[in-house]
Design a protein around this motif. Structure first.
Motif: not given
Length: 332
Positions: A33-35, A44-56, A69-71
């Motif tokens: 989050v926020e990264a 080709k990366i797997n970010l299934t169900f990752a939390y990436l809220n407010r990322t840039s 399923g990512v956020t």
């Protein structure tokens, strides 16, 4: 920087990781989050169900990645490339995707509510069941409009979207809900809108060449100056719609309901209007040159100065209609 270092630095409170390079790695269910990953290469990366809220993640490369399923709520992916990405079930509410390339993505059942999609490319994307409620696709100045050519958007929710100038050429929007959307100047040529809901939409100046509108609901829609040539609107609903100055030539309105609509100066040249209903419609100066209008219902319609002389109106109903010569037709 490898994955272990990224996670260690993030846990220590660092959030700035621009120009990073990751490829073919697994980051499923991770919390970032926020990264900041601006200008990063993350293909080709797997970010299934990752939390990436407010990322840039601006100007980044994520092609062929898995983000199911990512956020990504309130994230910024402006001008990034996400071609062939799996976004099934992803949450992108309020996400900035301006000028982002999402061509060939799988976004089935994803949530793009109120996202910024101005200038976005979604060519041949799978948007079946996705939600775009209130999203902004608006064409910006001289920039290209949102590109949704050949998308599959079965039962997709586009309610209250700003889709002005959007290009839907060749798209399949069967069963989609676009009620209340702004589609002014949009291109819907060769689009399949069977059973779709376009009620109360703004479709002024839109293009519909060879579009399929079987059973489509366009009631209360604004279609002034729309070009609807050679379309199939069998059984469509245009009740109380406004089609003033629209070009509807060579289109099929078999069994369509156009009652209470406004068709001032509309062009129905060579249109099929068999059993169509124009009850109480405003057809002042409308053109029906060589139209097939057998069993058409003009009950209570205003046909003042309309050109119906060469139309086939065998079996037509004119009860209470105002005829081209200004007289009211009274049935015997």
């Amino acid at each position: 920087m490898d994955i272990e270092e990224l996670l260690w630095r993030y846990q220590k409170g660092e959030r700035q990781f621009p120009d990073s390079k990751f490829s073919a790695c697994y980051l499923g269910a991770i919390d970032l989050v926020e990264a900041n990953f601006d200008r990063s290469s993350m293909c080709k990366i797997n970010l299934t169900f990752a939390y990436l809220n407010r990322t840039s993640i601006r100007n980044a490369q994520l092609d062929y990645s898995i983000l199911a399923g990512v956020t990504l709520t309130h994230a910024n992916l402006e001008r990034s490339s996400l071609k062939n990405v799996d976004l099934q079930g992803a949450d992108l509410q309020h996400c900035t995707l301006q000028f982002t390339n999402l061509s060939w993505v799988n976004a089935m059942d994803a949530n793009f509510s109120r996202a910024d999609l101005r200038g976005t490319k979604l060519i041949s994307a799978n948007l079946n069941g996705a939600c775009f409620y209130g999203a902004n696709f608006r064409q910006e100045g001289r920039h290209e409009a949102a590109d949704l050519r050949s998308v599959s958007a079965l039962k997709t929710d586009f309610r209250n979207c700003n889709l002005s100038g959007a290009n839907f050429t060749g798209a399949n929007l069967t069963g989609a809900n676009l009620s209340g959307a702004n589609l002014k100047g949009a291109n819907l040529s060769r689009t399949n809108l069977t059973g779709s809901n376009l009620s109360k939409t703004n479709l002024s100046d839109a293009q519909f060449g060879e579009t399929i509108l079987h059973g489509t609901d366009l009631s209360y829609a604004k279609l002034e100056r729309a070009i609807m040539i050679s379309c199939d609107a069998t059984g469509a609903k245009f009740m109380s719609a406004s089609l003033n100055d629209a070009n509807l030539s060579k289109s099929n309105f078999l069994d369509a309901d156009l009652s209470n609509g406004n068709f001032v100066r509309a062009n129905f040249t060579q249109a099929i209007l068999t059993r169509a209903k124009f009850v109480k419609a405003d057809l002042v100066r409308a053109i029906f040159t060589r139209a097939s209008a057998e069993d058409i219902d003009f009950t209570g319609a205003n046909l003042s100065e309309a050109d119906i002389g060469s139309a086939n109106t065998l079996g037509a109903t004119f009860t209470g209609a105002k005829l081209p010569n200004g007289q009211i037709f009274i049935s015997v």
